[in-house]
Design a protein around this motif. Structure first.
Motif, PDB file in Angstrom:
ATOM      1  N   HIS A 178      39.886 -14.343 -55.725  1.00 19.61           N
ATOM      2  CA  HIS A 178      39.417 -12.952 -55.720  1.00 19.61           C
ATOM      3  C   HIS A 178      37.970 -12.809 -56.194  1.00 19.61           C
ATOM      4  O   HIS A 178      37.289 -11.872 -55.855  1.00 19.61           O
ATOM      5  CB  HIS A 178      40.319 -12.084 -56.601  1.00 19.61           C
ATOM      6  N   TYR A 179      37.541 -13.731 -57.072  1.00 18.71           N
ATOM      7  CA  TYR A 179      36.151 -13.628 -57.543  1.00 18.71           C
ATOM      8  C   TYR A 179      35.589 -14.997 -57.925  1.00 18.71           C
ATOM      9  O   TYR A 179      36.346 -15.943 -58.184  1.00 18.71           O
ATOM     10  CB  TYR A 179      36.021 -12.663 -58.728  1.00 18.71           C
ATOM     11  N   VAL A 180      34.262 -15.071 -57.916  1.00 15.56           N
ATOM     12  CA  VAL A 180      33.577 -16.234 -58.485  1.00 15.56           C
ATOM     13  C   VAL A 180      32.752 -15.722 -59.662  1.00 15.56           C
ATOM     14  O   VAL A 180      32.362 -14.559 -59.695  1.00 15.56           O
ATOM     15  CB  VAL A 180      32.636 -16.933 -57.468  1.00 15.56           C
ATOM     16  N   SER A 181      32.505 -16.600 -60.614  1.00 13.41           N
ATOM     17  CA  SER A 181      31.652 -16.219 -61.737  1.00 13.41           C
ATOM     18  C   SER A 181      30.593 -17.298 -61.895  1.00 13.41           C
ATOM     19  O   SER A 181      30.905 -18.486 -61.935  1.00 13.41           O
ATOM     20  CB  SER A 181      32.491 -16.086 -63.010  1.00 13.41           C
ATOM     21  N   CYS A 182      29.338 -16.871 -61.976  1.00 11.37           N
ATOM     22  CA  CYS A 182      28.255 -17.860 -62.044  1.00 11.37           C
ATOM     23  C   CYS A 182      27.169 -17.365 -62.991  1.00 11.37           C
ATOM     24  O   CYS A 182      27.231 -16.226 -63.467  1.00 11.37           O
ATOM     25  CB  CYS A 182      27.681 -18.095 -60.652  1.00 11.37           C
ATOM     26  N   SER A 183      26.175 -18.190 -63.245  1.00 15.82           N
ATOM     27  CA  SER A 183      25.114 -17.787 -64.176  1.00 15.82           C
ATOM     28  C   SER A 183      24.363 -16.588 -63.572  1.00 15.82           C
ATOM     29  O   SER A 183      24.311 -16.432 -62.345  1.00 15.82           O
ATOM     30  CB  SER A 183      24.179 -18.948 -64.450  1.00 15.82           C
ATOM     31  N   PRO A 184      23.771 -15.730 -64.423  1.00 16.13           N
ATOM     32  CA  PRO A 184      23.165 -14.491 -63.929  1.00 16.13           C
ATOM     33  C   PRO A 184      22.214 -14.698 -62.751  1.00 16.13           C
ATOM     34  O   PRO A 184      22.250 -13.949 -61.778  1.00 16.13           O
ATOM     35  CB  PRO A 184      22.421 -13.952 -65.150  1.00 16.13           C
ATOM     36  N   PHE A 185      21.379 -15.745 -62.800  1.00 16.07           N
ATOM     37  CA  PHE A 185      20.373 -15.915 -61.748  1.00 16.07           C
ATOM     38  C   PHE A 185      20.947 -16.397 -60.417  1.00 16.07           C
ATOM     39  O   PHE A 185      20.260 -16.398 -59.409  1.00 16.07           O
ATOM     40  CB  PHE A 185      19.250 -16.848 -62.232  1.00 16.07           C
ATOM     41  N   ARG A 186      22.203 -16.820 -60.428  1.00 18.61           N
ATOM     42  CA  ARG A 186      22.808 -17.251 -59.167  1.00 18.61           C
ATOM     43  C   ARG A 186      23.635 -16.134 -58.517  1.00 18.61           C
ATOM     44  O   ARG A 186      24.166 -16.311 -57.435  1.00 18.61           O
ATOM     45  CB  ARG A 186      23.681 -18.484 -59.416  1.00 18.61           C
ATOM     46  N   VAL A 187      23.721 -14.987 -59.175  1.00 15.27           N
ATOM     47  CA  VAL A 187      24.534 -13.886 -58.627  1.00 15.27           C
ATOM     48  C   VAL A 187      24.107 -13.501 -57.199  1.00 15.27           C
ATOM     49  O   VAL A 187      24.957 -13.391 -56.309  1.00 15.27           O
ATOM     50  CB  VAL A 187      24.550 -12.666 -59.595  1.00 15.27           C
TER      51      VAL A 187
END
Ligand code: PEP
Ligand code: MG
Length: 347
Positions: free
Chosen positions: A326-335
């Motif tokens: 349902h979601y991915v989570s990544c570092s802010p700059f990769r959003v």
């Protein structure tokens, strides 16, 4: 262009963030929540790490409780600020997952200070530090193993997280808290920590005469957890794939040591891609797929995400779309990259 991408993508994009500043950056890039807040990172400044060391080196439970009381206000304040910044968006806060070697590298001066504060002699403090050293810290008393060994640590963190959320609710905000248990391999580990969180919530809720809806879930980051996923899913609100550790434990490659042989592996064509950058679909990916199937079978409303570094890698994002996360989570700059890749995966 990202606006167009948002119209097509199925995956939501969250961020990995441990500070309000990171949250603001990620929100500006379009993050839709926090998928991983690593609480151990909140202990890394000098004053707090000292307090943490006192707690972990305390000889008796009572002394440990006292040092934990000292850490509680810091934690509550951190969580309050993060939840306030992310108001209305889901925030997954992970219970402490500290590889001990990152916390017990104490200087001679540090030992002196600890001895003074703990009212012990230096020899005794050094003995306790040595006692806690591990041969394989990445596979040692990490994650939920710590909270199971010292339930009072989980109690303190749950109190800080839920206390902050209750305060925000009193201020008419909309905190969406998700508490995540790390390094779970079997159901019993998860239930042990879940019960502590629920008990802490009940006490707090009674004290404040206030209710809060919140979620409890787990990281899926060791192969054993993938095969227990059907059992765990019956009791969990969400799974988040920790593909850093899942890659480490599937390949048997130490995350911290691959630098010594990976260049040779790439040069000799033994590895085509770095599995810590892009999900190895045949192994780690197959385990994830298995966990998703087992999880969904027993809990159709289970929320599924990924918070390992792979969450920001376009190739891995395509894979996550295919297996139905349902979601991915990544570092802010990769959003932004993740938003685009998630749309390309659908198209
Ligand atoms: C993981 O293992 O993928 C993860 C997100 O946790 P950490 O990197 O903190 O071990
Ligand atoms: Mg991990």
């Amino acid at each position: 262009m990202l606006g167009w991408a948002d119209r097509y993508r199925r995956l939501r994009v969250r961020t990995n963030a441990d500070t309000p500043e990171d949250c603001v950056t990620a929100l500006q890039f379009g993050a839709q929540g926090i998928g991983l807040c690593r609480t151990e990172h909140m202990f890394f400044n000098e004053k707090r790490i000292h307090q943490f060391r006192k707690m972990i080196l305390a000889g008796k439970r009572n002394a440990r409780l006292e040092h934990l009381r000292g850490l509680l206000p810091y934690q509550r304040k951190d969580f309050y600020k993060i939840l306030k910044t992310m108001d209305g968006f889901p925030v997954t806060i992970r219970l402490l997952d500290p590889p001990f070697h990152e916390f017990l590298d104490v200087s001679t001066k540090g030992v002196e200070e600890l001895a003074k504060d703990l009212k012990e002699n230096k020899k005794e403090v050094t003995r306790r530090i040595n006692q806690l050293q591990e041969v394989n810290p990445m596979l040692g008393r990490r994650g939920c193993r710590l909270g199971i060994s010292y339930p009072e640590i989980t109690e303190m963190q749950a109190e800080a997280i839920l206390g902050a959320a209750l305060k925000l609710k009193r201020e008419k905000k909309n905190p969406k808290v998700e508490i995540m248990v790390p390094l779970v391999g079997n159901l019993e580990e998860f239930l042990n920590q879940k019960n502590i969180i629920i008990k802490t919530y009940e006490e707090l809720s009674k004290k404040h005469k206030q209710k809060l809806s919140y979620k409890i879930g787990t990281m899926i980051e060791v192969p054993r957890a993938c095969f227990s996923a059907d059992k765990i899913a019956k009791h969990a609100d969400f799974f988040s794939f920790g593909t850093n550790d899942l890659t480490q434990t599937t390949f048997g490659f130490s995350r911290d040591d691959v630098g010594s042989f990976f260049p040779t592996y790439f040069e000799k064509g033994i590895l085509a891609l770095d599995p810590f950058e892009s999900i190895d679909e045949k192994s780690v990916g197959a385990l994830m797929d298995e966990a998703v199937k087992r999880g969904k079978k027993n809990n159709p409303v289970l929320s599924l995400g990924i918070c390992g570094e792979h969450g920001g890698d376009p190739k891995s994002i395509h894979f996550c779309t295919r297996i139905g996360l349902h979601y991915v989570s990544c570092s802010p700059f990769r959003v932004p990259v993740a938003r685009l890749a998630a749309a390309q995966a659908v198209l």
